[in-house]
Design an enzyme around this catalytic site. Structure first.
Site, mmCIF file in Angstrom:
data_model
loop_
_atom_site.group_PDB
_atom_site.id
_atom_site.type_symbol
_atom_site.label_atom_id
_atom_site.label_comp_id
_atom_site.label_asym_id
_atom_site.label_seq_id
_atom_site.Cartn_x
_atom_site.Cartn_y
_atom_site.Cartn_z
ATOM 1 N N LYS A 5 0.806 -1.218 0.000
ATOM 2 C CA LYS A 5 0.000 0.000 0.000
ATOM 3 C C LYS A 5 0.842 1.272 0.000
ATOM 4 C CE LYS A 5 -3.902 -2.239 0.104
ATOM 5 N NZ LYS A 5 -4.835 -2.258 -1.029
ATOM 6 N N SER B 63 -2.595 -12.523 4.096
ATOM 7 C CA SER B 63 -2.942 -12.335 2.687
ATOM 8 C C SER B 63 -1.889 -12.930 1.763
ATOM 9 C CB SER B 63 -3.147 -10.849 2.372
ATOM 10 O OG SER B 63 -2.011 -10.094 2.734
#
Length: 317
Positions: free
Chosen positions: A47, A275
């Protein structure tokens, strides 16, 4: 300072270097998958790329100046990445998050000087999005809107995807596999590969247990998924659409397999979060389906430290 000039401390963000692309296989008989090690970015997650991209573009457009406030709805890594970038740009940052986010995330945000506001967990991510928009309007703050901002996917189309193509032997991708948070990663990477002539199919990995429905962060076309692997909720993103991903294949992965795969990756020296286990388990399934010679690409999105108080590390002390 002109509106186009980046602040001196913000230039540190320009030091985000290309992360490695490595071939990973956990078993002797298992196919290998190409993995982009995004946990090596400055704050520890993929991110950082979208945070830098969205903030820099807003700064150059004159929408931000020293001391401006940035607001985002995020229970995940985007809040940490934005907190880091805002600290470097001399901006104030407020994260709006559902109750239940890990203590580690809150500590990181506080250490970076960010503020956060919690919304009732049982009201879901939609209430969190509504509250973030209200705060931005009340305070005249800049809302990055990761769930609908096309710059989210664009950062991966023009940046992450091009890195992968330059690092991959042969420069062609047959399959891109990713879990779906905002959808920006899979949408952006797929666009980059397709625009460069790759015969690529997008595969969306969904953590499921067949019984639990949660609302943790972003979107899934399917209404059933597991609460044990963070990153998926129902139909919130405006980026993850059939139009953006023609030929999309949605691939279910049990949460048990995702968590166990994460633990195995950590024991092999990849300090990653759940994830990454989800992505890798799904990518192995795809590689087996496509057979020898297929170039399958996925990402390890973030680091393990922000999950120490979660189920992933249960029994490790």
């Amino acid at each position: 300072m002109s509106r186009f000039e980046l602040p001196t401390q913000g230039r540190y963000q320009q030091l985000i270097a290309p992360t490695p692309l490595v071939a990973v296989s956990l078993d002797r008989d298992s196919p290998r998958v190409w993995v982009k090690l995004e946990f090596l970015n400055p704050s520890g997650s993929i991110k950082d790329r979208i945070a830098r991209y969205m903030i820099e573009k807003a700064w150059r457009r004159g929408e931000l100046r020293p001391g401006s406030e940035v607001v985002e709805a995020s229970s995940g890594s985007t809040s940490i990445s934005l907190a880091l970038v805002c600290a470097q740009f001399g901006l104030r940052f407020t994260a709006v998050m559902p109750e239940g986010v890990s203590r580690e995330r809150r500590l990181i945000l506080s250490a970076l000087g960010a503020r956060f506001e919690l919304t009732p967990r049982d009201e879901g991510m939609r209430e969190t999005l509504r509250r973030a928009a209200a705060i931005a309007e009340e305070r005249g703050a800049f809302e990055t809107r990761q769930f609908k901002n096309p710059e989210n996917a664009e950062a991966h189309r023009i940046w992450t995807g091009q890195e992968i193509l330059s690092q991959l032997p042969g420069g062609s991708v047959d399959a891109v596999v990713s879990g779906v948070g905002t959808g920006g990663t899979i949408v952006g990477l797929f666009a980059a590969f397709r625009e460069n002539g790759c015969p690529v199919t997008p595969y969306a990995a969904r953590p499921v247990d067949g019984s639990v429905v949660s609302e943790l962060e972003c979107c899934s076309i399917s209404p059933r998924f597991s609460s044990r692997v963070p990153g998926v909720v129902d139909c919130v993103s405006e980026l993850y659409t059939p139009e953006a991903l023609p030929g999309l294949v949605e691939l279910d992965v049990s949460d048990e397999l995702a968590i166990e795969t994460t633990r195995r990756l950590i024991r092999r020296g990849f300090p990653v979060g759940p994830s990454s286990g989800l992505n890798f388990a799904a990518a192995i399934k795809v590689a087996r389906q496509l057979g020898d010679g297929a170039e399958v690409v996925t990402v390890f999105p973030d680091r393990m430290e922000r999950y120490f108080s979660t189920e992933l590390f249960a029994g490790e002390e």
